[in-house]
Enzyme design. Structure first.
Site, PDB file in Angstrom:
ATOM      1  N   GLY A   1      94.774  53.789 106.418  1.00  0.00           N
ATOM      2  CA  GLY A   1      94.991  52.442 105.919  1.00  0.00           C
ATOM      3  C   GLY A   1      93.793  51.820 105.241  1.00  0.00           C
ATOM      4  O   GLY A   1      93.945  50.874 104.460  1.00  0.00           O
ATOM      5  N   GLU A   2      92.591  52.335 105.500  1.00  0.00           N
ATOM      6  CA  GLU A   2      91.383  51.729 104.936  1.00  0.00           C
ATOM      7  C   GLU A   2      91.192  52.140 103.475  1.00  0.00           C
ATOM      8  O   GLU A   2      91.304  53.322 103.131  1.00  0.00           O
ATOM      9  CB  GLU A   2      90.157  52.132 105.746  1.00  0.00           C
ATOM     10  CG  GLU A   2      90.195  51.618 107.187  1.00  0.00           C
ATOM     11  CD  GLU A   2      88.975  52.057 107.971  1.00  0.00           C
ATOM     12  OE1 GLU A   2      87.889  52.173 107.361  1.00  0.00           O
ATOM     13  OE2 GLU A   2      89.107  52.314 109.179  1.00  0.00           O
ATOM     14  N   ALA A   3      90.875  51.142 102.650  1.00  0.00           N
ATOM     15  CA  ALA A   3      90.733  51.386 101.213  1.00  0.00           C
ATOM     16  C   ALA A   3      89.620  52.383 100.906  1.00  0.00           C
ATOM     17  O   ALA A   3      89.766  53.237 100.024  1.00  0.00           O
ATOM     18  CB  ALA A   3      90.468  50.067 100.496  1.00  0.00           C
TER      19      ALA A   3
ATOM     20  N   ILE B   1      90.843  55.912 101.578  1.00  0.00           N
ATOM     21  CA  ILE B   1      91.787  56.335 100.538  1.00  0.00           C
ATOM     22  C   ILE B   1      91.043  56.673  99.258  1.00  0.00           C
ATOM     23  O   ILE B   1      91.336  57.679  98.600  1.00  0.00           O
ATOM     24  CB  ILE B   1      92.825  55.227 100.280  1.00  0.00           C
ATOM     25  CG1 ILE B   1      93.672  54.990 101.531  1.00  0.00           C
ATOM     26  CG2 ILE B   1      93.720  55.590  99.100  1.00  0.00           C
ATOM     27  CD1 ILE B   1      94.616  53.815 101.430  1.00  0.00           C
TER      28      ILE B   1
END
Length: 395
Positions: free
Chosen positions: A154-156, A159
């Protein structure tokens, strides 16, 4: 003529006595030497007849350790990897870790994504992505292949690192496809966003192919990508959304992690009274038993509610103990369930469960742990007391 006798004739009485002691000791030593030789020969014969440890036994032990490592990984990816390294199941190298994450069965895809996305695991991420071959694949098909092997965290920042590594690998496998890796990176994100927009029911404004082309103008180092390429990408995603890997939560991984106690016990069957070796896990006031340590689904579940435990004697098995009902119900059944022949959980018909441990100390440990996990439901206590009172009043 006896040389020793002639030698003794020339000696004094004291010397003759010493010689006699030496002769006596010599006989004893020769006897001891012969006994040692016989013992060595006996041991050698035993060694020759010893059966070597079956390869299957070694493989079983290794498979059990791998199963434990998988369970730990599926709850805490870092602890799972640490366990695998500590037990010499994988090496502490990016190559070995990536091979495990890429090839091992039953690993939680979300945990794989979390591990690969961590900043300290970038070398493992690169080795993991290198195991993908994207040669001659349309970018959207390469993304499908890539995103099926884990779930994006979920962490930008995580990603970003993972998609950047993907873009580098895709361009390496398909040189000349884009002017630089940034183009591949931006277009990959655009494809993922398009997939969400087209197939998420909450998104009402579905983008057209013309809007998708417009959104991606000038991303190829200031130039436009071929329109045919973008139209093909759009058609591909519209026809088939990304398949997101499901994490199988039915194995109750979180429930079985860090149990109060686990290990093998012999369990007596209910109907035929035959004994079978089962893997038991005691956690959260329940006793689960599995056919093998590697199994995800339990064969049976024994809630430790309104039961008691006692030591029992059995003619066929040593170190036995029994979990029995104290619920006060008319049928006396323990509220347990087991898997039927189709694998479905059905209500059990046991008034007691009998188990056998290999050692007496092991039996004591199990009894102590189970006793500490037993809980009581006040409803059954009230019911039991009412029945006792009613019985006494009749008397």
């Amino acid at each position: 003529m006896d040389t020793d006798s002639n030698l003794g004739a020339d000696l004094t009485a004291e010397e003759q006595e010493l010689l006699a002691d030496i002769r006596k000791r010599k006989i004893e030593l020769l006897k001891e030497i012969q006994e040692i030789k016989n013992e060595i020969q006996s041991v050698t014969l035993q060694l020759d007849h010893l059966e070597p440890v079956p390869v299957d036994a070694k493989a079983t032990t290794r498979s059990k350790s791998i199963a434990v490592g998988r369970r730990r990984f599926n709850v805490d990816c870092n602890k799972g990897i640490e366990y695998m390294i500590a037990n010499n199941l994988i090496e502490d190298t990016p190559e070995s870790k990536s091979e495990y994450l890429f090839n091992a069965d039953g690993l939680n895809k979300t945990m794989i994504g979390e591990y690969l996305g961590e900043l300290g695991n970038v070398p493992v991420l690169h080795k993991f992505v290198e195991r993908h071959n994207f040669t001659d694949l349309l970018l959207v098909d390469a993304l499908r292949q890539f995103l099926w092997t884990f779930r994006l965290p979920g962490e930008a920042q995580k990603i970003d690192r993972m998609m950047e590594t993907f873009a580098l690998r895709y361009c390496e496998c398909n040189p000349g496809m884009f002017s630089n890796t940034d183009t591949c990176f931006v277009l990959s994100f655009a494809i993922i966003m398009l997939n969400t927009s087209l197939h998420n029911p909450n998104v009402k404004d579905k983008p057209s192919v013309e809007r998708f082309i417009l959104m991606n103008r000038g991303i190829n180092d200031g130039s436009d990508l071929p329109e045919e390429l973008l139209r093909n990408l759009y058609a591909n995603i519209r026809a088939e959304p990304f398949a997101i890997p499901d994490d199988d939560g039915s194995d109750l991984t979180h429930t079985f992690f860090n149990p109060d106690k686990e290990g093998y016990l012999w369990k007596q069957g209910g109907r035929y009274k035959s004994w079978r070796r089962r893997w038991f896990i005691l956690t959260e006031n329940c006793l689960y038993y599995f056919e093998n340590i590697q199994d995800k689904e339990p064969k049976g579940i024994i809630p430790l509610e309104n039961v008691s435990i006692k030591e029992v004697e059995d003619s066929k098995k040593p170190n036995c103990f029994e979990i029995y009902s104290v619920s006060g119900q008319s049928d006396g059944y323990i509220k347990a369930c087991k898997a039927d022949s189709d694998g479905k959980m059905v209500e059990g018909k046991h008034t007691a469960y009998r188990m056998s441990a290999q050692y007496s100390s092991e039996k004591e440990e199990w009894m102590k742990s189970i006793r500490a996990s037993i809980s009581r439901d006040p409803f059954y206590e009230i019911l039991s007391n009412r029945k006792k009172n009613a019985t006494q009043q009749k008397i």
